[in-house]
Design a protein around this motif. Structure first.
Motif, PDB file in Angstrom:
ATOM      1  N   ASP A  72       0.819  -1.221   0.000  1.00  0.00           N
ATOM      2  CA  ASP A  72       0.000   0.000   0.000  1.00  0.00           C
ATOM      3  C   ASP A  72       0.848   1.266   0.000  1.00  0.00           C
ATOM      4  O   ASP A  72       0.384   2.336  -0.365  1.00  0.00           O
ATOM      5  N   GLU A  73       2.101   1.138   0.428  1.00  0.00           N
ATOM      6  CA  GLU A  73       2.995   2.304   0.450  1.00  0.00           C
ATOM      7  C   GLU A  73       3.699   2.526  -0.884  1.00  0.00           C
ATOM      8  O   GLU A  73       4.400   3.509  -1.070  1.00  0.00           O
ATOM      9  N   ILE A  74       3.524   1.605  -1.827  1.00  0.00           N
ATOM     10  CA  ILE A  74       4.174   1.724  -3.127  1.00  0.00           C
ATOM     11  C   ILE A  74       3.192   2.360  -4.103  1.00  0.00           C
ATOM     12  O   ILE A  74       2.094   1.860  -4.313  1.00  0.00           O
ATOM     13  N   THR A  75       3.605   3.478  -4.671  1.00  0.00           N
ATOM     14  CA  THR A  75       2.732   4.167  -5.618  1.00  0.00           C
ATOM     15  C   THR A  75       3.164   3.834  -7.041  1.00  0.00           C
ATOM     16  O   THR A  75       4.349   3.710  -7.328  1.00  0.00           O
ATOM     17  N   PRO A  76       2.179   3.681  -7.918  1.00  0.00           N
ATOM     18  CA  PRO A  76       2.541   3.379  -9.307  1.00  0.00           C
ATOM     19  C   PRO A  76       3.205   4.582  -9.981  1.00  0.00           C
ATOM     20  O   PRO A  76       3.026   5.729  -9.566  1.00  0.00           O
ATOM     21  N   GLN A  97      19.576  -6.351 -30.366  1.00  0.00           N
ATOM     22  CA  GLN A  97      20.421  -5.861 -29.275  1.00  0.00           C
ATOM     23  C   GLN A  97      20.141  -4.393 -28.990  1.00  0.00           C
ATOM     24  O   GLN A  97      20.066  -3.980 -27.845  1.00  0.00           O
ATOM     25  N   LYS A  98      19.952  -3.579 -30.029  1.00  0.00           N
ATOM     26  CA  LYS A  98      19.646  -2.155 -29.840  1.00  0.00           C
ATOM     27  C   LYS A  98      18.327  -1.978 -29.104  1.00  0.00           C
ATOM     28  O   LYS A  98      18.210  -1.138 -28.213  1.00  0.00           O
ATOM     29  N   VAL A  99      17.325  -2.758 -29.471  1.00  0.00           N
ATOM     30  CA  VAL A  99      16.013  -2.659 -28.818  1.00  0.00           C
ATOM     31  C   VAL A  99      16.127  -3.092 -27.362  1.00  0.00           C
ATOM     32  O   VAL A  99      15.597  -2.427 -26.464  1.00  0.00           O
ATOM     33  N   LEU A 100      16.830  -4.195 -27.095  1.00  0.00           N
ATOM     34  CA  LEU A 100      16.968  -4.673 -25.721  1.00  0.00           C
ATOM     35  C   LEU A 100      17.763  -3.710 -24.848  1.00  0.00           C
ATOM     36  O   LEU A 100      17.524  -3.610 -23.652  1.00  0.00           O
ATOM     37  N   ASN A 101      18.697  -2.973 -25.438  1.00  0.00           N
ATOM     38  CA  ASN A 101      19.460  -1.984 -24.666  1.00  0.00           C
ATOM     39  C   ASN A 101      18.574  -0.854 -24.168  1.00  0.00           C
ATOM     40  O   ASN A 101      18.922  -0.159 -23.206  1.00  0.00           O
ATOM     41  N   LYS A 102      17.437  -0.637 -24.803  1.00  0.00           N
ATOM     42  CA  LYS A 102      16.517   0.428 -24.395  1.00  0.00           C
ATOM     43  C   LYS A 102      15.448  -0.056 -23.430  1.00  0.00           C
ATOM     44  O   LYS A 102      14.706   0.724 -22.878  1.00  0.00           O
ATOM     45  N   LEU A 103      15.366  -1.363 -23.218  1.00  0.00           N
ATOM     46  CA  LEU A 103      14.326  -1.947 -22.384  1.00  0.00           C
ATOM     47  C   LEU A 103      14.593  -1.727 -20.910  1.00  0.00           C
ATOM     48  O   LEU A 103      15.682  -1.980 -20.412  1.00  0.00           O
ATOM     49  N   VAL A 104      13.587  -1.232 -20.199  1.00  0.00           N
ATOM     50  CA  VAL A 104      13.655  -1.074 -18.766  1.00  0.00           C
ATOM     51  C   VAL A 104      12.396  -1.682 -18.179  1.00  0.00           C
ATOM     52  O   VAL A 104      11.298  -1.381 -18.617  1.00  0.00           O
ATOM     53  N   VAL A 105      12.585  -2.544 -17.204  1.00  0.00           N
ATOM     54  CA  VAL A 105      11.451  -3.185 -16.545  1.00  0.00           C
ATOM     55  C   VAL A 105      11.490  -2.795 -15.086  1.00  0.00           C
ATOM     56  O   VAL A 105      12.499  -2.986 -14.418  1.00  0.00           O
ATOM     57  N   VAL A 106      10.404  -2.218 -14.597  1.00  0.00           N
ATOM     58  CA  VAL A 106      10.307  -1.832 -13.212  1.00  0.00           C
ATOM     59  C   VAL A 106       9.222  -2.674 -12.579  1.00  0.00           C
ATOM     60  O   VAL A 106       8.097  -2.701 -13.063  1.00  0.00           O
ATOM     61  N   LYS A 107       9.578  -3.383 -11.522  1.00  0.00           N
ATOM     62  CA  LYS A 107       8.588  -4.209 -10.823  1.00  0.00           C
ATOM     63  C   LYS A 107       8.006  -3.452  -9.667  1.00  0.00           C
ATOM     64  O   LYS A 107       8.642  -2.705  -9.013  1.00  0.00           O
TER      65      LYS A 107
END
Length: 107
Positions: A72-76, A97-107
């Motif tokens: 509940d303390e984590i805001t989107p 490889q260029k596309v994957l270098n730009k990928l960011v995943v935030v959990k």
């Protein structure tokens, strides 16, 4: 008066956390040392300093963490921070490889 089992019950979670912290820091140190062995001699000082800084930050993270995560303390993230990728179809080789270098995943 507290029994020894009551005292140990209060200490046990801390001991498990301390053991986990020690093992995590040792593992990180071992991995960093192995990586440092692959660096060029003229770059070792730079990487060593960076590894030490990261280990210090990781140690602080382990010591300051809570026992449980309070979702509940984590805001989107605001929607302006989320960028959807356009449909690319098949991507191969250097383009992938260029596309994957730009990928960011935030959990």
């Amino acid at each position: 008066m507290s029994s020894s089992s009551d005292i140990l019950a209060g200490i046990a979670p801390r001991l498990r956390r301390d053991s986990f912290t020690h093992e995590a820091l040792k593992s990180l140190s071992d991995k960093n040392n192995a990586l440092l062995e692959t660096a060029l001699p003229e770059d070792k000082s730079f990487y060593s300093k960076n590894f030490e800084g990261f280990q210090s930050l990781f140690h602080r993270f382990l010591n300051e963490r809570r026992e449980e995560l309070v979702w509940d303390e984590i805001t989107p993230l605001p929607s302006s921070f989320i960028h959807k990728m356009p449909e690319q179809g098949e991507i191969s080789g250097a383009d992938a490889q260029k596309v994957l270098n730009k990928l960011v995943v935030v959990k």
